[in-house]
Design an enzyme around this catalytic site. Structure first.
Site, PDB file in Angstrom:
ATOM      1  N   CYS A  32      35.626   2.566  75.007  1.00 19.58           N
ATOM      2  CA  CYS A  32      35.992   2.557  73.583  1.00 19.58           C
ATOM      3  C   CYS A  32      34.688   2.790  72.841  1.00 19.58           C
ATOM      4  O   CYS A  32      33.866   1.875  72.738  1.00 19.58           O
ATOM      5  CB  CYS A  32      36.638   1.242  73.170  1.00 19.58           C
ATOM      6  SG  CYS A  32      37.015   1.197  71.392  1.00 19.58           S
ATOM      7  N   CYS A  66      34.432   0.479  69.433  1.00 16.17           N
ATOM      8  CA  CYS A  66      34.358  -0.996  69.475  1.00 16.17           C
ATOM      9  C   CYS A  66      34.688  -1.463  70.903  1.00 16.17           C
ATOM     10  O   CYS A  66      33.878  -1.236  71.802  1.00 16.17           O
ATOM     11  CB  CYS A  66      35.278  -1.628  68.443  1.00 16.17           C
ATOM     12  SG  CYS A  66      36.957  -0.943  68.420  1.00 16.17           S
ATOM     13  N   SER A  67      35.856  -2.077  71.099  1.00 14.50           N
ATOM     14  CA  SER A  67      36.176  -2.574  72.448  1.00 14.50           C
ATOM     15  C   SER A  67      37.685  -2.598  72.667  1.00 14.50           C
ATOM     16  O   SER A  67      38.199  -3.537  73.269  1.00 14.50           O
ATOM     17  CB  SER A  67      35.584  -3.967  72.650  1.00 14.50           C
ATOM     18  OG  SER A  67      36.080  -4.857  71.654  1.00 14.50           O
ATOM     19  N   CYS A  68      38.391  -1.577  72.184  1.00 14.72           N
ATOM     20  CA  CYS A  68      39.841  -1.529  72.381  1.00 14.72           C
ATOM     21  C   CYS A  68      40.152  -1.545  73.880  1.00 14.72           C
ATOM     22  O   CYS A  68      39.515  -0.836  74.656  1.00 14.72           O
ATOM     23  CB  CYS A  68      40.412  -0.274  71.729  1.00 14.72           C
ATOM     24  SG  CYS A  68      40.205  -0.254  69.929  1.00 14.72           S
TER      25      CYS A  68
END
Length: 209
Positions: free
Chosen positions: A109, A112-114
Site C-alpha cells: 500500500c 498508507c497500510s490498506c
C-alpha cells in the site's frame, strides 16, 4: 501522600514504557466516559481470535483442494472468502491474485497500510514502513531477496497497490509433495508473508512437528 500498595511495583515491573502509556490513556478515557471497556474487550477478542492469517490460510487451503472454490475465489474474492465466514471491516473488496510458475505477485500500500483484515489481521510494522512502501514498487526483486525469496530471473513480478477501496490477497502455489493432504494440513503450510507475496509457503519438510 497517596497509599502505596506492595503489589504496585510487581504489577508494573514487567510492562514496557509504551504499554504503560497505553494503559494510562485507556484509564483516563474510560474514567471520562469516552471509552466503553466492554467495547475494548470486544476489539481485543476480534483481533486475537476472529481475524488474522489463520483465516487466510484456510482460504488458500480450500482453493488448493477444491477447484470449484478456487474458480469462485478468483472471480470474486470477497464473496468466496465470505463463504468461509470471513467478512467485515477492511474486507469489503478483496481481489485474489494467483502465483504461477511464471508470475509472482506481491502486495503493498504505497499511500498508507490498506490491508485485508478479515484474512490477514493487522498489518506488520514493515508493511507500514516508508522503505517497504517505496521500494516494493521500484525494486520488488530486491525486496523479495531481503525476505529470503529468490525467484528465477525470468519470473515476472507483479506489484499490486492496495487502496481503501481494493485490497489484495496472494494465492501462492501449492507446494509439491502435498498430494492427498487435508485442508487442515495444507493450511499449516501457508504463512502470512506468502499471502502478501513477500514469502513462499512452507515445504512439507518445514512444517513444525
Amino acid at each position: 501522600m497517596s497509599a502505596h500498595h506492595p503489589d504496585d511495583d510487581h504489577d508494573h515491573s514487567h510492562l514496557d514504557a509504551m504499554t504503560l502509556r497505553v494503559k494510562a490513556l485507556e484509564t483516563v478515557l474510560t474514567e471520562k466516559g469516552y471509552v466503553d471497556p466492554a467495547a475494548l474487550d470486544e476489539l481485543i477478542d476480534i483481533y486475537e481470535n476472529r481475524v488474522g492469517p489463520k483465516n487466510g490460510a484456510r482460504v488458500v487451503a480450500r482453493a488448493w483442494s477444491d477447484p470449484a472454490y478456487r474458480a469462485r475465489l478468483m472471480e470474486n474474492g470477497t464473496e468466496a472468502i465470505r463463504e468461509l465466514g470471513y467478512a467485515g471491516r477492511q474486507g469489503e473488496h478483496i481481489v485474489v491474485v494467483e502465483n504461477t510458475p511464471g508470475v509472482h505477485n506481491m502486495v503493498v500500500c504505497t499511500l498508507c497500510s490498506c490491508y485485508p483484515w478479515p484474512v490477514l489481521g493487522l498489518p506488520p510494522v514493515w508493511y507500514k514502513s516508508a522503505p517497504y512502501r517505496s521500494r516494493a514498487v521500484n525494486d520488488p526483486r530486491g525486496i523479495l531477496a531481503e525476505f529470503g525469496v529468490e525467484l528465477p530471473a525470468d519470473t515476472e513480478i507483479n506489484v499490486w497497490d492496495s487502496t481503501s477501496e481494493m485490497r489484495y490477497l496472494v494465492l501462492p502455489m501449492r507446494p509439491e509433495g502435498t498430494e492427498g493432504w487435508s485442508e487442515e494440513d495444507l493450511a499449516a503450510l501457508v504463512t502470512r508473508d506468502a499471502m502478501i507475496g513477500t514469502g513462499l509457503p512452507l515445504s512439507p519438510e518445514e512444517v513444525p512437528a
